[in-house]
Design an enzyme around this catalytic site. Structure first.
Site, PDB file in Angstrom:
ATOM      1  CG  ASP A 196     -38.055  28.545 -17.227  1.00 52.56           C
ATOM      2  OD1 ASP A 196     -37.105  29.480 -17.360  1.00 52.56           O
ATOM      3  OD2 ASP A 196     -37.953  27.436 -17.120  1.00 52.56           O
TER       4      ASP A 196
ATOM      5  CD  GLU B 175     -35.087  35.391 -19.622  1.00 46.70           C
ATOM      6  OE1 GLU B 175     -35.397  34.293 -20.260  1.00 46.70           O
ATOM      7  OE2 GLU B 175     -34.843  35.043 -18.146  1.00 46.70           O
TER       8      GLU B 175
ATOM      9  CG  ASP C  48     -31.583  27.543 -18.800  1.00 49.96           C
ATOM     10  OD1 ASP C  48     -32.223  27.218 -17.633  1.00 49.96           O
ATOM     11  OD2 ASP C  48     -32.527  27.697 -19.707  1.00 49.96           O
TER      12      ASP C  48
END
Length: 806
Positions: free
Chosen positions: A401, A404, A474
């Site tokens: 997760d 980035e 998300d």
């Protein structure tokens, strides 16, 4: 397209206008070098169809090692001919013309068709101080045809298919995965090899990349003739995509988050009890405990008292488990301390901001969580040294997760953070490539018996080589978000990275105050799941409400039955899907295919953003608007209620150049037309290209439950066709040593003959005898997701060639 005669006239014009200022060049082993207007320009061949262009201030030395490109320049046969100021480099497939006066480059085919040209004086090399290092801001402008569609640039959520007339501020984010690569309908691609914050602009003035930091302009031009050819060149440069295990293509269940190991194990039990197929379960965050222990990679939460038992319980039910890991660490973790000792922690605001888990965030109790430096090989070693303790438990893969990573309220000074490779600014966008690559490379080094599988939120060019599937972040639950996922996934795939998925149902349910009680949301979830059945990973996930199938009713109710139908359809299609995944690995194909990939000559198909090919036979047209809700009575606000009294329809464009079959009814249509299809809740418009050969597998509870010894082989007449059925041990890397088999099915439409080839290759556990139940669609319709058992012919196959006439 510009023809050869026109191209020669262009070169002649350049020769006449510049003949009084002829310049020189130097031939090298891989191309040429020239100095033009105080700019050093180098053209390097990587193969006859791919060239690298380097431009830098003359006399300014630098060393540039690509993070994405792993291929080296190759000895390539090319000719060089100068006419005045124009030097023309020619290979068997590509012409590259450099103007020695202006420095501009023109690319064309050997037949003289203009592909792309740089804008005159379109290069900019401006001095830039990068956290104390004297470097450059770099830009290159190109000129495209006015109506030339281009694709790629990563994943954006704007719902656009063609990426013309856009400006993109390319800095990795939760919802946007930026890859500075585009390809054209003309069959060429451009990869801008830079990792700093970059602005891509396409407007009437030109098409450009402008990067904040760079030692030079550095880009690759590749000509593949079509989209598959361009992707093949991109993967040749940046790495091939390995095989994923068969089980990863089954159905996955997740949510934010299972709060105990008992809850997680019980979900698998419920699926098995209901008889609904399931292959994967995912544990989200906070199994480590408090935010100060963020990403400890250890089960410190008392609700997970026996992680080995949890993993074993999942495996005992023939399911697989992956777990959430992050790219940042809390101040009380062992990793934080080890990374801090080597200066491998960065200093900017990231998630979570607070040490308190209460909402809203308590900023007066900062979490102290810091992002690590994955550019540092020692830091990547530390990361794996802790992660391997979880790997030893038998966990099957990693959910990386915030890859980035999360960068909250960014300030310019944040980019001054020092990494192993320079400022964070210099290498910002390659963060996901480095962190995913670190885990993949380490796992592969210690275990070849289990294929690497990583689910990650971000990506950069070359990440396909690391066994990673990127999800779209998300996203909010809405019809617009669902619609935008289609073009997002297709443009992402067109950059050469073939594995992509989205949270089925959307992550946040903020629009739906009644959550699962809202009929519009239930309809949206079903439609999203129908779309998800035709993506490289079928994964249900989200916050605010659980998403397991039993949350939507019980067997015999509309929502439950529709969900179960598409999960089962996914499993029936596994032989088709797994063979398509082999086509990706062996032949540089793509699983989700924008219509331009297979129908580039059909102008009506080039900018469609709500349909796509899944593999090379199935055309998928997801429903992306509500059809079965209407306003109901409410005291203070409108409440939606279900209304199934009228069956609605969706219109789908069927590309020209093929006939098409409705998957559900076997009705046949001519391409180049729009067709309207009724879409009750359990029907997604799905069409099969004439000439297709599609294998369908058995009903199972998990991917490897049954052998493929009795496959249904559907033939869709109307054109010649071929399908290669791929099989192996379903996991491990033995296939890289040739331990697999292929069987080729060839349909001759004129002779109405199906030829099944000799089996090529072998592997342990291979079926030596099997049956193929052949259904000629239209002769015996045998349509839909149900296996009919009504074959037109049953073929006993022992690995030797068989030909059957119908």
């Amino acid at each position: 397209m510009m023809k050869w005669s026109t191209f020669l006239l262009l070169l002649t014009a350049l020769f006449i206008s510049n003949s009084s200022n002829a310049q020189s060049y130097q031939k090298t082993d891989h191309g040429i070098k020239a100095k033009i207007k105080s700019t050093a320009i180098e053209i390097q061949y990587y193969n006859p169809s791919s060239v690298r262009i380097l431009k830098s201030p003359d006399g300014r030395p630098f060393t540039k090692e690509s993070l994405s490109v792993i291929k080296k320049p190759q000895k390539t046969v090319f000719s060089v001919k100068q006419q005045g100021d124009v030097v023309n480099l020619r290979t068997a497939t590509l012409n590259v013309a450099l103007n020695l006066k202006t420095g501009d480059i023109i690319y064309s085919t050997v037949k003289g068709e203009l592909l792309l040209k740089e804008k005159q004086d379109g290069v900019q090399l401006a001095p830039f101080n990068d956290a104390g290092t004297n470097t450059l801001t770099v830009q290159q402008l190109f000129i495209l045809d006015r109506d030339e569609p281009i694709y790629g640039l990563g994943q954006q959520q704007e719902g656009k298919m063609s990426q013309r007339n856009v400006t993109l501020n390319m800095v990795q984010g939760n919802l946007d995965d930026y890859i500075p690569f585009f390809q054209s309908v003309k069959g060429y691609g451009v990869f801008w090899d830079n990792y700093s914050p970059t602005v891509f602009t396409d407007n009437p003035e030109g098409t450009s990349f402008k990067s904040e930091v760079g030692d030079c302009v550095d880009y690759y031009f590749m000509y593949g003739g079509n989209a598959d050819g361009v992707i093949a060149h991109m993967r040749e440069l940046t790495g091939q995509a390995p095989m994923f295990p068969l089980w990863t293509y089954g159905f996955w269940q997740s949510k934010e988050r299972y709060k105990s190991q008992d809850e997680l194990v019980d979900v698998v039990k419920q699926y098995r009890k209901l008889g609904v197929p399931l292959d994967g379960i995912i544990q989200d965050w906070q199994y480590w405990g408090s935010n100060y222990l963020w990403n400890a990679m250890d089960f410190l939460n008392p609700e997970f008292p026996n992680p080995q038992k949890m993993v074993s319980d999942v495996h005992d039910m023939n399911a697989h488990m992956i777990i959430s890991i992050w790219n940042s660490f809390g101040p009380h973790t062992k990793q934080y301390k080890d990374l801090d000792k080597i200066g491998a922690l960065m200093d900017f605001k990231t998630w979570p901001e607070s040490g308190s888990e209460k909402w809203p965030v308590r900023r007066d109790y900062p979490s102290g969580v810091r992002v690590y430096d994955p550019y540092n090989p020692a830091a990547r070693d530390i990361y794996w040294n802790y992660l391997k303790l979880m790997f030893a438990l038998g966990i099957d893969g990693w959910w990386m997760d915030s890859s980035e990573p999360d960068h909250l309220d960014p300030k310019p000074s944040d980019f001054d953070n020092k990494t192993y490779l320079g400022s964070f600014r210099k290498v910002r966008n390659a963060f996901p490539l480095m962190t995913v690559g670190g885990v993949s490379t380490h796992q592969r080094a210690v275990d070849s018996g289990k294929r690497v599988f990583i689910l990650t939120r971000s990506a950069f060019a070359g990440q396909q080589r690391y066994g990673a599937n990127t999800w779209s972040g998300d996203v909010t639950s809405s019809w617009n978000a669902l619609r935008s996922q289609i073009s997002a996934g297709l443009n992402f795939s067109l950059t050469g990275i073939p594995h992509w998925n989205a949270d089925i149902g959307g992550f946040f349910l903020s629009k739906f105050k009644r959550k699962l009680e809202d009929p519009e949301y239930r309809e949206l979830y079903v439609r999203w799941l129908e779309f998800g059945a035709f993506t490289p990973m079928m994964r249900s996930h989200g916050a605010d409400a659980p998403r397991e199938i039993y949350q939507f009713g019980q067997k015999g109710t509309k929502y439950y039955d529709a969900i179960e139908k598409y999960i089962n359809l996914r499993y029936h299609l596994l032989p088709y899907i797994y063979s398509a995944s082999w086509d990706v690995t062996a032949n540089q194909s793509s699983m989700m295919r924008a219509l331009v990939m297979d129908f580039p000559k059909d102008k009506n198909a080039l900018d469609i953003n709500d349909e796509f090919m899944f593999g090379k036979s199935l055309l998928v047209s997801p429903v992306t608007n509500a059809m079965y809700v209407k306003p109901g009575a409410g005291e203070k606000e409108t409440i939606q209620v279900e209304d199934f009294s009228t069956i609605r329809s969706k219109e789908t464009y069927l590309p020209a150049g093929a006939d098409w079959y409705d998957f559900w009814t076997a009705e046949r249509f001519s391409g180049g037309n729009k067709v309207s299809r009724q879409t009750p809740l359990d029907i997604l418009p799905l069409y099969v290209k004439a000439g297709s050969v599609i294998p369908l597998g058995p009903s199972v509870q998990y991917a490897e439950e049954k052998k493929w010894d009795n496959l249904e082989i559907r033939i869709y007449p109307g054109a010649n066709g071929k399908f290669v059925l791929y099989e192996d041990e379903n996991d491990n890397y033995n296939y890289e040593r040739g331990v697999y088999s292929t069987i080729t099915f060839t349909w001759d439409d004129t002779k109405k003959t199906l030829a099944i080839s000799d089996r090529n290759g072998s592997f342990p556990g291979m079926l030596n005898e099997r049956k193929f139940n052949v259904v000629i669609v239209g002769m015996n319709k045998g349509v839909g997701e149900n296996l009919t058992g009504q074959a037109d012919k049953v073929i006993s196959y022992t690995g030797k060639k068989v030909a059957v006439k119908f």
